[in-house]
Write a protein that holds these residues in place. Structure first.
Motif, PDB file in Angstrom:
ATOM      1  N   SER A   3       0.817  -1.215   0.000  1.00 15.73           N
ATOM      2  CA  SER A   3       0.000   0.000   0.000  1.00 15.73           C
ATOM      3  C   SER A   3       0.843   1.254   0.000  1.00 15.73           C
ATOM      4  O   SER A   3       0.363   2.333  -0.324  1.00 15.73           O
ATOM      5  CB  SER A   3      -0.930  -0.006   1.223  1.00 15.73           C
ATOM      6  N   ASN A   4       2.132   1.175   0.380  1.00 18.61           N
ATOM      7  CA  ASN A   4       2.994   2.346   0.355  1.00 18.61           C
ATOM      8  C   ASN A   4       4.435   1.908   0.117  1.00 18.61           C
ATOM      9  O   ASN A   4       4.749   0.724   0.116  1.00 18.61           O
ATOM     10  CB  ASN A   4       2.859   3.150   1.656  1.00 18.61           C
ATOM     11  N   ASN A   5       5.314   2.910  -0.070  1.00 19.54           N
ATOM     12  CA  ASN A   5       6.697   2.616  -0.429  1.00 19.54           C
ATOM     13  C   ASN A   5       7.482   1.920   0.677  1.00 19.54           C
ATOM     14  O   ASN A   5       8.547   1.368   0.427  1.00 19.54           O
ATOM     15  CB  ASN A   5       7.419   3.912  -0.823  1.00 19.54           C
ATOM     16  N   SER A   6       6.973   1.977   1.911  1.00 16.75           N
ATOM     17  CA  SER A   6       7.696   1.367   3.019  1.00 16.75           C
ATOM     18  C   SER A   6       7.266  -0.078   3.249  1.00 16.75           C
ATOM     19  O   SER A   6       7.547  -0.656   4.296  1.00 16.75           O
ATOM     20  CB  SER A   6       7.493   2.176   4.304  1.00 16.75           C
ATOM     21  N   GLU A   7       6.598  -0.672   2.262  1.00 21.39           N
ATOM     22  CA  GLU A   7       6.188  -2.065   2.348  1.00 21.39           C
ATOM     23  C   GLU A   7       6.694  -2.840   1.138  1.00 21.39           C
ATOM     24  O   GLU A   7       6.917  -2.267   0.067  1.00 21.39           O
ATOM     25  CB  GLU A   7       4.660  -2.179   2.448  1.00 21.39           C
ATOM     26  N   PHE A   8       6.876  -4.135   1.324  1.00 17.98           N
ATOM     27  CA  PHE A   8       7.428  -4.982   0.270  1.00 17.98           C
ATOM     28  C   PHE A   8       6.719  -6.328   0.311  1.00 17.98           C
ATOM     29  O   PHE A   8       6.634  -6.956   1.371  1.00 17.98           O
ATOM     30  CB  PHE A   8       8.939  -5.166   0.494  1.00 17.98           C
ATOM     31  N   ASN A   9       6.208  -6.763  -0.841  1.00 17.27           N
ATOM     32  CA  ASN A   9       5.397  -7.974  -0.898  1.00 17.27           C
ATOM     33  C   ASN A   9       6.243  -9.187  -1.279  1.00 17.27           C
ATOM     34  O   ASN A   9       6.950  -9.172  -2.284  1.00 17.27           O
ATOM     35  CB  ASN A   9       4.267  -7.789  -1.923  1.00 17.27           C
ATOM     36  N   THR A 149      20.780  -6.861  -1.307  1.00 18.15           N
ATOM     37  CA  THR A 149      19.929  -5.690  -1.072  1.00 18.15           C
ATOM     38  C   THR A 149      19.148  -5.376  -2.333  1.00 18.15           C
ATOM     39  O   THR A 149      19.676  -5.449  -3.446  1.00 18.15           O
ATOM     40  CB  THR A 149      20.771  -4.471  -0.662  1.00 18.15           C
ATOM     41  N   ILE A 150      17.881  -5.048  -2.156  1.00 14.45           N
ATOM     42  CA  ILE A 150      17.017  -4.616  -3.253  1.00 14.45           C
ATOM     43  C   ILE A 150      16.584  -3.180  -2.974  1.00 14.45           C
ATOM     44  O   ILE A 150      16.202  -2.851  -1.850  1.00 14.45           O
ATOM     45  CB  ILE A 150      15.766  -5.514  -3.357  1.00 14.45           C
ATOM     46  N   ASN A 151      16.643  -2.328  -3.995  1.00 15.22           N
ATOM     47  CA  ASN A 151      16.167  -0.952  -3.852  1.00 15.22           C
ATOM     48  C   ASN A 151      14.891  -0.779  -4.660  1.00 15.22           C
ATOM     49  O   ASN A 151      14.873  -1.008  -5.865  1.00 15.22           O
ATOM     50  CB  ASN A 151      17.226   0.049  -4.325  1.00 15.22           C
ATOM     51  N   THR A 152      13.812  -0.426  -3.985  1.00 14.74           N
ATOM     52  CA  THR A 152      12.552  -0.143  -4.658  1.00 14.74           C
ATOM     53  C   THR A 152      12.057   1.223  -4.219  1.00 14.74           C
ATOM     54  O   THR A 152      11.958   1.503  -3.026  1.00 14.74           O
ATOM     55  CB  THR A 152      11.477  -1.199  -4.325  1.00 14.74           C
ATOM     56  N   ASN A 153      11.785   2.077  -5.208  1.00  7.57           N
ATOM     57  CA  ASN A 153      11.274   3.425  -4.928  1.00  7.57           C
ATOM     58  C   ASN A 153      12.165   4.182  -3.952  1.00  7.57           C
ATOM     59  O   ASN A 153      11.690   4.917  -3.083  1.00  7.57           O
ATOM     60  CB  ASN A 153       9.841   3.356  -4.388  1.00  7.57           C
ATOM     61  N   GLY A 154      13.474   3.971  -4.100  1.00  3.45           N
ATOM     62  CA  GLY A 154      14.419   4.695  -3.267  1.00  3.45           C
ATOM     63  C   GLY A 154      14.627   4.122  -1.881  1.00  3.45           C
ATOM     64  O   GLY A 154      15.361   4.698  -1.075  1.00  3.45           O
ATOM     65  N   ILE A 155      14.026   2.992  -1.581  1.00  6.05           N
ATOM     66  CA  ILE A 155      14.149   2.363  -0.265  1.00  6.05           C
ATOM     67  C   ILE A 155      14.904   1.051  -0.403  1.00  6.05           C
ATOM     68  O   ILE A 155      14.587   0.219  -1.252  1.00  6.05           O
ATOM     69  CB  ILE A 155      12.760   2.114   0.362  1.00  6.05           C
ATOM     70  N   ASP A 156      15.928   0.875   0.440  1.00  9.27           N
ATOM     71  CA  ASP A 156      16.709  -0.357   0.433  1.00  9.27           C
ATOM     72  C   ASP A 156      16.076  -1.398   1.342  1.00  9.27           C
ATOM     73  O   ASP A 156      15.651  -1.100   2.464  1.00  9.27           O
ATOM     74  CB  ASP A 156      18.141  -0.088   0.917  1.00  9.27           C
ATOM     75  N   TRP A 157      16.035  -2.640   0.837  1.00 13.18           N
ATOM     76  CA  TRP A 157      15.575  -3.782   1.619  1.00 13.18           C
ATOM     77  C   TRP A 157      16.721  -4.786   1.685  1.00 13.18           C
ATOM     78  O   TRP A 157      17.198  -5.256   0.652  1.00 13.18           O
ATOM     79  CB  TRP A 157      14.348  -4.422   0.964  1.00 13.18           C
ATOM     80  N   ALA A 158      17.153  -5.106   2.888  1.00 13.10           N
ATOM     81  CA  ALA A 158      18.290  -6.003   3.079  1.00 13.10           C
ATOM     82  C   ALA A 158      17.807  -7.398   3.460  1.00 13.10           C
ATOM     83  O   ALA A 158      16.958  -7.549   4.353  1.00 13.10           O
ATOM     84  CB  ALA A 158      19.207  -5.455   4.167  1.00 13.10           C
ATOM     85  N   PHE A 159      18.365  -8.397   2.796  1.00 17.70           N
ATOM     86  CA  PHE A 159      17.965  -9.785   3.009  1.00 17.70           C
ATOM     87  C   PHE A 159      19.179 -10.640   3.347  1.00 17.70           C
ATOM     88  O   PHE A 159      20.246 -10.490   2.763  1.00 17.70           O
ATOM     89  CB  PHE A 159      17.290 -10.353   1.754  1.00 17.70           C
ATOM     90  N   GLY A 160      18.995 -11.574   4.277  1.00 17.71           N
ATOM     91  CA  GLY A 160      20.005 -12.565   4.587  1.00 17.71           C
ATOM     92  C   GLY A 160      19.629 -13.888   3.962  1.00 17.71           C
ATOM     93  O   GLY A 160      18.445 -14.225   3.856  1.00 17.71           O
ATOM     94  N   LEU A 161      20.627 -14.651   3.537  1.00 22.78           N
ATOM     95  CA  LEU A 161      20.395 -15.945   2.913  1.00 22.78           C
ATOM     96  C   LEU A 161      20.942 -17.068   3.790  1.00 22.78           C
ATOM     97  O   LEU A 161      22.085 -17.001   4.250  1.00 22.78           O
ATOM     98  CB  LEU A 161      21.082 -16.012   1.540  1.00 22.78           C
TER      99      LEU A 161
END
Length: 275
Positions: A3-9, A149-161
């Protein structure tokens, strides 16, 4: 979609993989497409999604060189076709020992380009009077933690594997540092899964104050191995947001930067660490 840029599906795909490589790839393609059509920005396949062989050495026979081979090419195409980030749970890649493979998670972007790799570090061994499983007989251990790291709409999302048995080693997650979400493809046995799976997943989420998305094998396979299933998304407070018990399918859920900030500010345990 979020619903907004601070969320990731995100979507976690659960399978009951067979000894038939092409059949498994078709199942993966169908479920990835369904998840993408439901708005998932990233989809995660389970460990051994491409092959659950009749014997452990079967995966050695389909191993591929890094960056080349029909499994990797097909997965890259799925990411591009669905315009989605795709975590290929584990693929057997060539190891130094000719009779072993690396059990490797590869991450592809929506253009089909590989952006991350992680070789499973901890190798599972389990034995009872009726059950024995020793991954080190056919798998070589990795040596480096994995993240991206994925950047969407200027926001970085960091993931561990991490992969499956790694879940039992909390020092690995500490070594990865602060992330938004740990991604854990797995093929937990029914025996260990029923007692430990949910507890360990929730512990990793709580102690690292992050989301955990686990993608599992879930059912009775043709090799008579039974996997636990229970793919799930857990929030930073340890609450299960979505889960799938057994059988093939997928779950979806949303990561929220606001939720991460709320938990980490309410109980700043990560800042209180002494070691």
């Amino acid at each position: 979609m979020p619903s907004n840029n601070s969320e990731f599906n995100m979507a976690s795909i659960q399978m009951v993989s067979t000894p038939n490589l092409n059949e498994n790839l078709e199942t993966a393609a169908r479920l990835i497409k369904a998840a993408a059509n439901c708005g998932a920005q990233i989809a995660v396949l389970p460990e051994y999604f491409c092959l659950m062989g009749l014997k452990d050495t079967d995966k050695v026979n389909v191993r591929e060189a890094p960056g080349s081979g029909p499994i990797q090419e097909r997965i890259a195409a799925m990411a591009e076709e669905n315009c989605i980030y795709l975590v290929a749970g584990s693929i057997p890649l060539e190891a130094k020992e000719s009779n072993k493979v690396l059990n490797t998670s590869l991450v592809f972007d929506p253009l089909g380009q590989q952006i991350a790799r992680y070789d499973k570090m901890h190798l599972f061994g389990f034995q009872t009077e009726t059950e024995r499983y020793e991954e080190s007989e056919t798998i070589a251990a990795g040596s480096q933690p994995g993240q991206f790291t994925i950047n969407t709409n200027g926001i970085d999302w960091a993931f561990g594997l991490s992969i499956c048995y790694d879940l039992r080693f909390p020092e690995l997650y500490r070594a990865l540092g602060q992330v938004d979400c740990h991604i854990i493809p797995a093929a937990f046995t029914y025996t260990t899964g029923k007692d430990h799976w949910e507890i360990l997943l929730r512990a990793r989420a709580i102690e690292n104050q992050c989301y955990v998305l686990a993608s599992a094998q879930g059912g009775l396979h043709l090799n008579q191995r039974r996997t636990w299933g229970q793919s799930m998304l857990i929030d930073p407070w340890g609450e299960i947001l979505s889960n799938l018990s057994e059988g093939e399918g997928f779950i979806q859920g949303t990561l929220s930067k606001d939720k991460l900030k709320e938990v980490r500010s309410k109980l700043p345990a990560l800042k209180h660490r002494r070691l």
